[in-house]
Motif scaffolding. Structure first.
Motif, PDB file in Angstrom:
ATOM      1  N   LEU A 194      11.104  -4.429 -66.041  1.00 15.97           N
ATOM      2  CA  LEU A 194      10.862  -5.523 -66.984  1.00 15.97           C
ATOM      3  C   LEU A 194      12.003  -6.537 -66.942  1.00 15.97           C
ATOM      4  N   LEU A 195      13.225  -6.058 -66.831  1.00 13.54           N
ATOM      5  CA  LEU A 195      14.374  -6.965 -66.754  1.00 13.54           C
ATOM      6  C   LEU A 195      14.272  -7.873 -65.529  1.00 13.54           C
ATOM      7  N   LEU A 196      13.979  -7.293 -64.358  1.00 12.88           N
ATOM      8  CA  LEU A 196      13.833  -8.105 -63.149  1.00 12.88           C
ATOM      9  C   LEU A 196      12.696  -9.116 -63.306  1.00 12.88           C
ATOM     10  N   THR A 197      11.601  -8.673 -63.918  1.00 16.68           N
ATOM     11  CA  THR A 197      10.463  -9.564 -64.120  1.00 16.68           C
ATOM     12  C   THR A 197      10.834 -10.753 -64.991  1.00 16.68           C
ATOM     13  N   LEU A 198      11.564 -10.498 -66.060  1.00 17.77           N
ATOM     14  CA  LEU A 198      11.958 -11.582 -66.962  1.00 17.77           C
ATOM     15  C   LEU A 198      12.961 -12.520 -66.301  1.00 17.77           C
ATOM     16  N   LEU A 199      13.834 -11.985 -65.453  1.00 17.94           N
ATOM     17  CA  LEU A 199      14.768 -12.842 -64.731  1.00 17.94           C
ATOM     18  C   LEU A 199      14.033 -13.817 -63.812  1.00 17.94           C
ATOM     19  N   ILE A 200      12.900 -13.381 -63.284  1.00 21.17           N
ATOM     20  CA  ILE A 200      12.127 -14.237 -62.381  1.00 21.17           C
ATOM     21  C   ILE A 200      11.273 -15.235 -63.153  1.00 21.17           C
ATOM     22  N   THR A 201      10.648 -14.799 -64.212  1.00 19.60           N
ATOM     23  CA  THR A 201       9.625 -15.615 -64.881  1.00 19.60           C
ATOM     24  C   THR A 201      10.129 -16.309 -66.144  1.00 19.60           C
ATOM     25  N   ALA A 202      11.416 -16.299 -66.407  1.00 15.67           N
ATOM     26  CA  ALA A 202      11.949 -16.838 -67.662  1.00 15.67           C
ATOM     27  C   ALA A 202      11.450 -18.250 -67.989  1.00 15.67           C
ATOM     28  N   PRO A 203      11.393 -19.199 -67.032  1.00 17.00           N
ATOM     29  CA  PRO A 203      10.941 -20.551 -67.397  1.00 17.00           C
ATOM     30  C   PRO A 203       9.494 -20.613 -67.885  1.00 17.00           C
ATOM     31  N   LEU A 204       8.703 -19.575 -67.593  1.00 13.14           N
ATOM     32  CA  LEU A 204       7.308 -19.569 -68.040  1.00 13.14           C
ATOM     33  C   LEU A 204       7.158 -19.090 -69.473  1.00 13.14           C
ATOM     34  N   LEU A 205       8.217 -18.584 -70.073  1.00 17.10           N
ATOM     35  CA  LEU A 205       8.102 -18.004 -71.404  1.00 17.10           C
ATOM     36  C   LEU A 205       7.954 -19.062 -72.491  1.00 17.10           C
ATOM     37  N   ARG A 206       8.285 -20.302 -72.197  1.00 22.36           N
ATOM     38  CA  ARG A 206       8.069 -21.369 -73.175  1.00 22.36           C
ATOM     39  C   ARG A 206       6.584 -21.716 -73.218  1.00 22.36           C
ATOM     40  N   PRO A 207       6.109 -22.346 -74.310  1.00 24.75           N
ATOM     41  CA  PRO A 207       4.700 -22.758 -74.354  1.00 24.75           C
ATOM     42  C   PRO A 207       4.371 -23.723 -73.220  1.00 24.75           C
ATOM     43  N   GLY A 208       3.176 -23.619 -72.708  1.00 26.35           N
ATOM     44  CA  GLY A 208       2.755 -24.487 -71.620  1.00 26.35           C
ATOM     45  C   GLY A 208       1.918 -23.741 -70.607  1.00 26.35           C
ATOM     46  N   TYR A 209       1.681 -24.387 -69.476  1.00 24.17           N
ATOM     47  CA  TYR A 209       0.713 -23.893 -68.499  1.00 24.17           C
ATOM     48  C   TYR A 209       1.317 -23.893 -67.096  1.00 24.17           C
ATOM     49  N   LEU A 210       0.869 -22.943 -66.297  1.00 18.55           N
ATOM     50  CA  LEU A 210       1.328 -22.833 -64.915  1.00 18.55           C
ATOM     51  C   LEU A 210       0.480 -23.745 -64.044  1.00 18.55           C
ATOM     52  N   ASP A 246      18.130 -17.084 -55.499  1.00 16.99           N
ATOM     53  CA  ASP A 246      17.325 -18.199 -55.987  1.00 16.99           C
ATOM     54  C   ASP A 246      15.895 -17.795 -56.323  1.00 16.99           C
ATOM     55  N   LEU A 247      15.544 -16.518 -56.195  1.00 16.02           N
ATOM     56  CA  LEU A 247      14.278 -16.045 -56.745  1.00 16.02           C
ATOM     57  C   LEU A 247      14.324 -16.066 -58.271  1.00 16.02           C
ATOM     58  N   GLY A 248      15.512 -15.923 -58.833  1.00 17.84           N
ATOM     59  CA  GLY A 248      15.655 -15.908 -60.283  1.00 17.84           C
ATOM     60  C   GLY A 248      15.342 -17.250 -60.927  1.00 17.84           C
ATOM     61  N   TRP A 249      15.084 -17.189 -62.230  1.00 18.61           N
ATOM     62  CA  TRP A 249      14.801 -18.366 -63.047  1.00 18.61           C
ATOM     63  C   TRP A 249      13.678 -19.212 -62.455  1.00 18.61           C
ATOM     64  N   GLY A 250      12.541 -18.558 -62.254  1.00 13.40           N
ATOM     65  CA  GLY A 250      11.374 -19.288 -61.757  1.00 13.40           C
ATOM     66  C   GLY A 250      11.562 -19.851 -60.380  1.00 13.40           C
ATOM     67  N   VAL A 251      12.197 -19.055 -59.481  1.00 14.55           N
ATOM     68  CA  VAL A 251      12.532 -19.497 -58.129  1.00 14.55           C
ATOM     69  C   VAL A 251      13.286 -20.830 -58.219  1.00 14.55           C
ATOM     70  N   SER A 252      14.443 -20.752 -58.875  1.00 24.09           N
ATOM     71  CA  SER A 252      15.320 -21.915 -59.086  1.00 24.09           C
ATOM     72  C   SER A 252      14.618 -23.061 -59.817  1.00 24.09           C
ATOM     73  N   GLY A 253      13.798 -22.704 -60.800  1.00 21.81           N
ATOM     74  CA  GLY A 253      13.173 -23.709 -61.650  1.00 21.81           C
ATOM     75  C   GLY A 253      11.924 -24.353 -61.097  1.00 21.81           C
ATOM     76  N   GLN A 254      11.489 -23.968 -59.895  1.00 17.89           N
ATOM     77  CA  GLN A 254      10.281 -24.576 -59.337  1.00 17.89           C
ATOM     78  C   GLN A 254       9.020 -24.109 -60.056  1.00 17.89           C
ATOM     79  N   MET A 255       9.053 -22.908 -60.592  1.00 18.12           N
ATOM     80  CA  MET A 255       7.909 -22.363 -61.325  1.00 18.12           C
ATOM     81  C   MET A 255       8.215 -22.466 -62.817  1.00 18.12           C
ATOM     82  N   ARG A 256       7.485 -23.347 -63.509  1.00 20.49           N
ATOM     83  CA  ARG A 256       7.785 -23.604 -64.915  1.00 20.49           C
ATOM     84  C   ARG A 256       6.491 -23.926 -65.650  1.00 20.49           C
ATOM     85  N   ALA A 257       6.576 -23.935 -66.959  1.00 21.07           N
ATOM     86  CA  ALA A 257       5.417 -24.269 -67.781  1.00 21.07           C
ATOM     87  C   ALA A 257       5.349 -25.778 -67.998  1.00 21.07           C
ATOM     88  N   ILE A 258       4.139 -26.342 -67.898  1.00 20.89           N
ATOM     89  CA  ILE A 258       3.945 -27.785 -68.094  1.00 20.89           C
ATOM     90  C   ILE A 258       2.966 -28.005 -69.251  1.00 20.89           C
TER      91      ILE A 258
END
Length: 651
Positions: free
Chosen positions: A19-35, A467-479
């Protein structure tokens, strides 16, 4: 109490670490918004259109994924639903790896954490996230669980049980081995008795659930089906194939009734989607390092530098350190056989896609996609490198014990003398005449150097790919979508399909970032949106199956008459004004239509006197196939409840 507390840690820590590794990768998606990134499109609400069920003009590549989102987004926000599925998939992949290596190898906790790291933090995950293949990652996550469920099917065999034999990887407690190498559960009452019928049902149901979860996409179903068939063995082939077919029934049914299977795929897609060599690596090296996706833009920055070669060398070093131990025979031939199967599968998952990228391989693949119906599913060969991951996880876990065993063996020989057995020998595994215990560490206990090696291996696997962390360096984020999308969706209240402008399937919105994204209109709007299926890849265009959609797009771009749009069943035209793309002479056609709604982002037109196409004849059959798949998905829960009730009545 101490042993129980240790057992709880062994169970929960790998789950928490995953779960920790998963959250490190997907953290930018945790805010409201859409992929919204390349092929990933999540929307607040999806609709059960014909295309969502796989009955459109194009091949049903997103079935039953789109049908599931259409059904569940009526009660839960579609963007939140996609996030939940993605997070659950990455977590399940890592935790499944820990459970798999614990079951097949009996390794200690620290080795399980290394396996979890390898499965969650690797180039395959990074590249598929950037490509937007979130639903494919559910199939990826199902692979270790599928291997585990298929292995446990061997415990249902009615065979004479042989006693457990000692070995470097003791089998799990409560299991023994029969004469054919099949592992069979022990029972206190009768060591030769078959497992209770309720347990057999639960095992089959677990495999059914794994295959259904993987079957969220056709490729995922194929990946999990390969693992299940190869691991479960020939005696259970008919049952496993039946479950695999049921897990794939939504897209199989849609393909059959829509007639898309009879249409060949564009052979240009074979070269376009072939695996790609990364810097300082040949194609086979990229695949062996779990990379090599066809899209050079959908990769982390580290994979465009010599770090790609360093990461691959370190990954393969960890794998090679453990491969001998994984392949070694132990006291349980059934487990040994399954481990070797997963190693062979890993080798094939690297070698075959590499061969498919060679000129002879490309020629064979082009023949397949033209001559064999449905073979277009195989053209993105790099997807199949996912099959290497269960075997890699076993090797990474075993590597943690390699040097520790060597050190203990040398110490045993040096201290006990040449005439004394070493720790690895059969004699050293039993107590001597005076009752002294063996020096060999108990099963599941970490050798002295294992924690240090685990830390070293985890660092080797993660640091070159930070650079896999934090949404692959911020490229994967909620919009956030403009309100105009919901406004336009609410205005579409008449018959007819929807055409969109500009032409093409990909967009670049101001709110979506620099990467091209699939047009969200098909999932955002309540009627079928015509899409050509044409994909721009490496400077070329791979044609799709949407013949009617292509005719409509050509008609708009050439300024054709509105009456022809109506004859083709088009009732609405949506112009997306905040994205570049070809408009051609469409203004001439739009002038003949009635403007219904206009915003700075979108303009909606209605086509007069539309002739709507009749509903597909087999829609109810496809809906039934989706319902059957959903029942298969919850089969483990039903079987667990049945098993619990059966045990209660037995006692």
């Amino acid at each position: 109490m101490g042993a129980q507390r240790t057992g709880r840690w062994t169970f929960w820590l790998p789950a928490a670490y995953s779960l920790l590794l998963t959250l490190l990768i997907t953290a930018p998606l945790l805010r409201p918004g859409y992929l919204l990134l390349r092929d990933a499109v999540s929307t607040p609400r999806s609709y059960p259109t014909d295309a969502a069920l796989g009955l459109g003009d194009a091949a049903p590549r997103a079935v039953p994924q789109d049908g599931l989102l259409a059904a569940l987004s009526t009660v839960i926000d579609g963007g939140l639903l996609v996030k939940i599925i993605l997070l659950a998939a990455l977590w399940a992949a890592g935790y499944g790896a820990a459970v798999l290596v614990r079951e097949l190898l009996g390794v200690p906790l620290v080795a399980q954490l290394v396996a979890t790291t390898l499965v969650v933090w690797n180039p395959f995950v990074a590249e598929r996230l950037l490509q937007g293949h979130w639903s494919l990652l559910t199939g990826y996550a199902a692979l270790p669980w599928t291997a585990l469920a298929a292995f446990r099917l061997r415990t249902t065999a009615r065979a004479r049980i042989a006693p457990n034999l000692p070995g470097p990887f003791p089998p799990s407690a409560g299991h023994a081995t029969d004469e054919r190498g099949e592992t069979t559960p022990r029972t206190d009452a009768d060591p030769t008795a078959a497992p209770p019928r309720s347990d057999r049902y639960r095992t089959w149901a677990a495999l059914a659930g794994c295959l259904a979860a993987a079957g969220l996409t056709p490729t995922g179903a194929l990946l999990a089906g390969i693992v299940a068939v190869t691991v479960a063995g020939w005696r259970r082939l008919a049952g496993v194939l039946t479950l695999a077919a049921l897990a794939s029934i939504p897209w199989l049914t849609a393909t059959a009734v829509s007639g898309v299977a009879a249409e060949p795929s564009d052979p240009a897609g074979v070269t376009a989607f072939a695996a790609r060599a990364e810097p300082w690596l040949a194609t086979v090296g990229s695949l062996a390092g779990l990379g090599g996706i066809w899209n050079a833009e959908a990769v982390p920055g580290s994979r465009t530098t010599p770090l790609a070669a360093i990461a691959t060398v370190l990954l393969l070093a960890v794998v090679l350190l453990g491969i001998r131990r994984v392949a070694a025979a132990d006291g349980d031939p059934g487990r040994t056989r399954v481990r070797r199967i997963l190693l062979v599968l890993a080798a094939a998952a690297v070698v075959l896609p590499a061969l498919a990228a060679t000129p002879p391989g490309l020629a064979v693949m082009e023949w397949l996609v033209v001559e064999v119906p449905g073979a277009g599913l195989l053209r993105d060969t790099q997807k199949f490198v996912a099959l290497a991951v269960p075997g890699y996880a076993l090797c990474a876990a075993a590597a943690c014990l390699r040097f520790s065993d060597s050190a203990r063996a040398k110490w045993s020989i040096g201290s006990a003398g040449a005439d004394q057995p070493s720790e690895g020998s059969a004699e050293s595994r039993t107590d001597d005449d005076s009752g002294s215990a063996s020096r060999r560490a108990p099963a599941g206990e970490a050798p002295r150097w294992a924690p240090l090696l685990a830390v070293l291996f985890i660092g080797a696997l993660t640091f070159p790919l930070l650079d896999l962390g934090w949404g692959v360096s911020g490229q994967m984020r909620a919009i956030d979508y403009p309100d105009s999308w919901s406004e336009v969706a609410g205005r579409i209240d008449g018959p007819g399909d929807i055409a969109v402008l500009p032409g093409g399937m990909f967009r670049r919105f101001p709110y979506s970032g620099s990467a091209p994204v699939l047009d969200p209109a098909p999932r955002m709007l309540p009627r079928d949106v015509l899409q050509t299926g044409a994909l721009p890849v490496r400077g070329e265009t791979v044609t799709g199956e949407g013949a009617r959609a292509q005719t409509v797009e050509d008609l708009l771009l050439t300024g054709g008459p509105a009456t022809e749009l109506a004859r083709l069943g088009v009732g609405w035209v949506v112009v997306e004004q905040d994205t570049p793309g070809p408009h051609g002479d469409s203004a001439a056609t739009l002038a003949q239509l009635r403007q219904v709604h206009s915003t700075p982002e979108l303009t909606l037109y209605q086509v007069p006197d539309v002739h709507p196409r009749p509903a597909p004849e087999h829609r109810s059959l496809v809906v039934a196939a989706h319902i059957l798949w959903a029942l298969l998905l919850i089969a483990p829960l039903v079987a667990y409840g049945y098993s619990s009730l059966a045990r209660r009545f037995e006692h």
